[in-house]
Design a protein around this motif. Structure first.
Motif, short mmCIF file in Angstrom:
data_model
loop_
_atom_site.label_atom_id
_atom_site.label_comp_id
_atom_site.label_asym_id
_atom_site.label_seq_id
_atom_site.Cartn_x
_atom_site.Cartn_y
_atom_site.Cartn_z
N ILE A 113 -13.66 26.54 -13.42
CA ILE A 113 -14.16 27.36 -12.31
C ILE A 113 -14.68 26.46 -11.20
CG2 ILE A 113 -15.81 29.14 -11.59
CD1 ILE A 113 -16.04 29.99 -14.51
N ASN A 114 -14.23 26.75 -9.98
CA ASN A 114 -14.77 26.08 -8.80
C ASN A 114 -15.42 27.16 -7.93
OD1 ASN A 114 -15.14 24.96 -6.19
ND2 ASN A 114 -13.61 23.39 -6.62
N PHE A 115 -16.74 27.26 -8.02
CA PHE A 115 -17.44 28.35 -7.34
C PHE A 115 -17.39 28.19 -5.82
CE2 PHE A 115 -19.52 28.84 -11.54
CZ PHE A 115 -19.24 30.19 -11.74
N GLU A 116 -17.30 26.97 -5.34
CA GLU A 116 -17.20 26.77 -3.89
C GLU A 116 -15.89 27.35 -3.35
OE1 GLU A 116 -17.79 23.31 -0.49
OE2 GLU A 116 -17.71 22.73 -2.60
N THR A 117 -14.81 27.12 -4.08
CA THR A 117 -13.51 27.69 -3.69
C THR A 117 -13.56 29.21 -3.74
OG1 THR A 117 -12.33 25.75 -4.51
CG2 THR A 117 -11.05 27.77 -4.26
N SER A 209 -22.90 24.15 -15.60
CA SER A 209 -24.17 23.53 -15.19
C SER A 209 -24.77 24.23 -13.97
CB SER A 209 -23.96 22.05 -14.85
OG SER A 209 -23.19 21.94 -13.66
N SER A 210 -26.07 24.02 -13.77
CA SER A 210 -26.76 24.56 -12.60
C SER A 210 -26.12 24.08 -11.31
CB SER A 210 -28.24 24.15 -12.62
OG SER A 210 -28.89 24.68 -13.74
N GLU A 211 -25.74 22.81 -11.27
CA GLU A 211 -25.15 22.23 -10.06
C GLU A 211 -23.85 22.93 -9.70
OE1 GLU A 211 -25.49 20.03 -6.79
OE2 GLU A 211 -26.99 20.11 -8.39
N ARG A 212 -23.04 23.26 -10.71
CA ARG A 212 -21.75 23.90 -10.45
C ARG A 212 -21.92 25.35 -9.99
NH1 ARG A 212 -18.07 23.63 -15.37
NH2 ARG A 212 -16.70 24.80 -13.97
N ILE A 213 -23.02 25.99 -10.40
CA ILE A 213 -23.26 27.38 -10.03
C ILE A 213 -23.78 27.51 -8.59
CG2 ILE A 213 -24.67 29.45 -10.57
CD1 ILE A 213 -24.78 28.39 -13.50
N LYS A 214 -24.41 26.43 -8.10
CA LYS A 214 -25.10 26.47 -6.79
C LYS A 214 -24.30 27.12 -5.66
CE LYS A 214 -28.83 23.21 -6.01
NZ LYS A 214 -29.21 21.96 -5.36
N PRO A 215 -23.01 26.82 -5.48
CA PRO A 215 -22.28 27.41 -4.35
C PRO A 215 -22.28 28.93 -4.35
CG PRO A 215 -21.02 25.61 -5.32
CD PRO A 215 -22.17 25.87 -6.24
N LEU A 216 -22.42 29.52 -5.54
CA LEU A 216 -22.42 30.98 -5.68
C LEU A 216 -23.75 31.59 -5.26
CD1 LEU A 216 -20.48 33.17 -6.94
CD2 LEU A 216 -21.77 32.87 -9.07
N LEU A 217 -24.81 30.81 -5.33
CA LEU A 217 -26.17 31.34 -5.20
C LEU A 217 -26.84 31.02 -3.87
CD1 LEU A 217 -27.45 30.49 -8.79
CD2 LEU A 217 -26.39 32.60 -7.99
N GLU A 218 -26.12 30.38 -2.97
CA GLU A 218 -26.71 30.06 -1.68
C GLU A 218 -25.69 30.24 -0.58
OE1 GLU A 218 -28.02 26.07 -2.46
OE2 GLU A 218 -26.04 25.20 -2.08
N VAL A 219 -26.19 30.39 0.64
CA VAL A 219 -25.27 30.37 1.78
C VAL A 219 -25.18 28.93 2.26
CG1 VAL A 219 -25.47 32.76 2.53
CG2 VAL A 219 -27.16 31.10 3.32
N ARG A 220 -24.00 28.54 2.70
CA ARG A 220 -23.77 27.19 3.18
C ARG A 220 -23.15 27.23 4.56
NH1 ARG A 220 -21.70 23.73 -2.15
NH2 ARG A 220 -23.68 23.97 -3.30
N ARG A 221 -23.57 26.30 5.38
CA ARG A 221 -23.07 26.26 6.76
C ARG A 221 -21.55 26.29 6.80
NH1 ARG A 221 -25.36 24.15 12.00
NH2 ARG A 221 -23.55 24.39 13.33
#
Length: 262
Positions: A113-117, A209-221
């Motif tokens: 899984i690539n949450f950023e994608t 991991s928490s790091e891999r989940i991060k893109p799902l849980l925040e907005v990014r520029r």
């Protein structure tokens, strides 16, 4: 940041409720306050919250969540006046999971899984696949008898953030202010997202991991930048995108501008 922090309306059971007005446009006009609000989901409103909510005199709620999200966390509000609730799911059906389906997805694909994608695909789908839903929301908001109005989803950060950004850009709020207001969700939703992170890690049987989940849980520029740049590349400006890409009548855009600007 001053306008953004002043726009925050504090509730006990909602994290991310704020006015999207108050900004000076590129032409020196002001986007009115008290007309459009944005928020996370409304299932945890307290009795005190309902009093605060009623004071805003909201006439229309655009709920951008999926059917599954609405069933899982039904909105809870009691209004002194009639409120029209429009369910306008602005998410691709392929991304609509039951809790069990999400568990299976996390466990079976935990290594790939690539949450950023996933998030970037979601923004692309909002802008270029579900654009008929953008038409529906903005057409509703262009009717003065529907205002004040609230736009919300589950976290109030992505679907709501994208629609709010489109409206602010359409009336001429400078992009640097729009992106700053969009990113402010990270500050407001942090406690809620920490809980979500724990739940997702547990559902993945701690394989993600928490790091891999991060893109799902925040907005990014880059989420907003990428889609904004693609819109400008294809259409030249936001208003042309809304007219041609989302088939919104020019009359409706003009009405909404006139209502929102002073």
């Amino acid at each position: 940041m001053k306008v953004i922090s002043e726009n925050l309306i504090k509730f006990d059971g909602i994290y991310n409720f704020r006015d999207i007005g108050g900004f000076i446009t590129n032409e020196g006009r002001v986007m009115k306050k008290g007309i459009l609000y944005r928020s996370d989901e409304l299932s945890r409103l307290t009795v005190k919250d309902i009093d605060v909510f009623n004071q805003l005199k909201i006439k229309l709620i655009c709920d951008l969540r999926t059917d599954q999200e609405r069933k899982s966390k039904p909105s809870k509000f009691l209004s002194e006046q009639p409120i029209e609730v429009m369910n306008i799911s602005i998410q691709d059906k392929s991304q609509e999971f039951t809790r069990f389906e999400f568990f299976k997805f996390l466990v079976s694909k935990s290594n790939s899984i690539n949450f950023e994608t996933i998030m970037k695909d979601m923004y692309y789908n909002m802008a270029f696949v579900n654009n008929s839903k953008i038409n529906e929301v903005i057409t509703l908001l262009s009717k003065e008898n529907h205002l004040p109005a609230l736009i919300h989803c589950t976290g109030g950060k992505d679907r709501t953030g994208f629609i709010s950004a489109l409206i602010q850009l359409m009336v001429g709020v400078p992009y640097h202010n729009v992106i700053e207001e969009y990113l402010y969700s990270n500050h407001l939703i942090e406690p809620k997202m920490k809980k979500a992170e724990k739940m997702i890690r547990w559902m993945s049987l701690f394989q993600v991991s928490s790091e891999r989940i991060k893109p799902l849980l925040e907005v990014r520029r880059e989420y907003l930048d990428d889609i904004y740049n693609e819109i400008i590349k294809r259409y030249g400006d936001i208003e042309t995108y809304l007219c041609e890409g989302c088939s919104i009548k020019q009359e409706n855009l003009s009405n909404l501008k006139n209502i929102l600007l002073e």
